[in-house]
Write an enzyme that holds these catalytic residues in place. Structure first.
Site, short mmCIF file in Angstrom:
data_model
loop_
_atom_site.label_atom_id
_atom_site.label_comp_id
_atom_site.label_asym_id
_atom_site.label_seq_id
_atom_site.Cartn_x
_atom_site.Cartn_y
_atom_site.Cartn_z
N GLY A 48 45.02 30.57 40.77
CA GLY A 48 44.36 31.26 41.87
C GLY A 48 45.25 31.65 43.03
N GLU A 102 47.21 27.05 48.39
CA GLU A 102 46.00 27.07 47.55
C GLU A 102 45.15 28.28 47.94
OE1 GLU A 102 44.51 26.64 45.00
OE2 GLU A 102 43.75 24.59 44.83
N ASP A 106 37.50 23.59 48.44
CA ASP A 106 36.04 23.52 48.38
C ASP A 106 35.62 22.10 48.77
OD1 ASP A 106 33.39 23.98 47.68
OD2 ASP A 106 33.75 24.04 45.53
N GLY A 108 37.63 19.52 48.24
CA GLY A 108 38.87 18.83 48.56
C GLY A 108 39.25 17.81 47.49
N ASN A 109 38.40 17.70 46.49
CA ASN A 109 38.60 16.72 45.42
C ASN A 109 39.96 16.90 44.72
OD1 ASN A 109 37.70 14.67 43.53
ND2 ASN A 109 37.53 16.34 42.09
N LYS A 134 35.89 25.97 52.63
CA LYS A 134 34.43 25.89 52.78
C LYS A 134 34.10 24.60 53.51
CE LYS A 134 33.25 28.37 48.50
NZ LYS A 134 32.81 28.20 47.09
N ASP A 163 38.96 33.93 40.50
CA ASP A 163 38.29 34.55 39.36
C ASP A 163 36.88 34.00 39.14
OD1 ASP A 163 39.16 31.94 38.44
OD2 ASP A 163 38.60 32.62 36.45
N ARG A 169 40.56 38.55 39.46
CA ARG A 169 41.76 38.07 40.16
C ARG A 169 42.55 39.20 40.82
NH1 ARG A 169 42.52 32.70 38.90
NH2 ARG A 169 42.10 32.02 36.77
P1 5GP Z 1 37.92 21.43 45.18
O1 5GP Z 1 38.67 20.44 44.34
O2 5GP Z 1 38.46 21.62 46.57
O3 5GP Z 1 36.42 21.17 45.19
O4 5GP Z 1 37.98 22.79 44.41
C1 5GP Z 1 39.09 23.55 44.34
C2 5GP Z 1 39.02 24.52 43.18
O5 5GP Z 1 37.68 24.91 42.83
C3 5GP Z 1 39.70 25.80 43.61
O6 5GP Z 1 41.07 25.73 43.41
C4 5GP Z 1 39.01 26.81 42.72
O7 5GP Z 1 39.65 26.83 41.48
C5 5GP Z 1 37.61 26.29 42.53
N1 5GP Z 1 36.67 26.95 43.46
C6 5GP Z 1 35.99 26.37 44.47
N2 5GP Z 1 35.21 27.26 45.11
C7 5GP Z 1 35.42 28.45 44.48
C8 5GP Z 1 34.89 29.78 44.70
O8 5GP Z 1 34.07 30.09 45.59
N3 5GP Z 1 35.35 30.74 43.84
C9 5GP Z 1 36.23 30.49 42.84
N4 5GP Z 1 36.59 31.52 42.08
N5 5GP Z 1 36.74 29.25 42.62
C10 5GP Z 1 36.33 28.25 43.43
#
Ligand code: 5GP
Length: 179
Positions: A48, A102, A106, A108-109, A134, A163, A169
């Site tokens: 991404g 990055e 989202d 942060g996990n 977010k 994507d 993308r």
């Molecule tokens: P986290 O671990 O912070 O919850 O998620 C990170 C990953 O979730 C990002 O790198 C991405 O791949 C995916 N992701 C989270 N929200 C979105 C979104 O709104 N759109 C897309 N395309 N991917 C997301």
């Protein structure tokens, strides 16, 4: 309103390319102020962040190195339970200043699992630069997220590297899932 159909879903333009490029220039200037003469290593998280990383390193206009990692998820039944591991790092990061790049943070996990793996490699510092954040979804408030392009609502977005099932993308703007 510009619309994109990606497979079964419809998306509306949320951030035009010109807004993104302006913000990336501002982030580049902020990073330059902090990292000039530190020769940081930018580590883009694939897939991404490939566009954001390319634009950000050029916006910084400082001497730096660039590397990429991929996140491999395995075991566990849900996305958040899965073990996450960084693969592909090709540089020795010991005593180097690291900027993780990055596309979106989202919950942060991902970073909460990734950071300890990088910290054992003894970098001088680690900061996160994310184009999108977010805040409503974030569950790990202590992550070192120092550079944020845009805070956005908790809705699915595509474009500028992001994507939906590998679609979207290449889009220059960011598009949000339509209601
Ligand atoms: P986290 O671990 O912070 O919850 O998620 C990170 C990953 O979730 C990002 O790198 C991405 O791949 C995916 N992701 C989270 N929200 C979105 C979104 O709104 N759109 C897309 N395309 N991917 C997301």
């Amino acid at each position: 309103m510009q619309k994109i159909i990606a497979q079964d879903l419809s998306f509306e333009l949320y951030l035009p390319a010109s807004d993104i490029q302006k913000r990336v220039q501002a982030l580049g200037a902020a990073i330059r102020q902090q990292y000039e003469n530190k020769n940081p290593i930018f580590i883009g998280v694939l897939n991404g962040a490939f566009l954001f990383t390319a634009d950000l390193v050029r916006a910084c206009q400082i001497s730096c190195e660039v590397d990429f990692i991929k996140i491999a998820s395995y075991a566990g039944t849900t996305s958040t339970n899965k073990m996450k591991k960084a693969i592909g790092l090709s540089k020795d990061i010991k005593q180097r200043h690291i900027i993780l790049v990055e596309d979106i943070v989202d919950t942060g996990n991902t970073f909460s699992k990734l950071l300890p793996d990088l910290q054992v490699l003894e970098p001088a510092s680690i900061a996160i630069a994310t184009l999108l954040l977010k805040p409503e979804a974030l569950q790990y408030p202590n992550l070192p997220i120092q550079f944020v392009g845009f805070e956005i609502p908790n809705k699915f977005v595509i474009g500028y590297g992001l994507d939906y099932n590998e679609v979207g993308r290449q889009l220059e703007g960011i598009y949000q899932l339509a209601e």
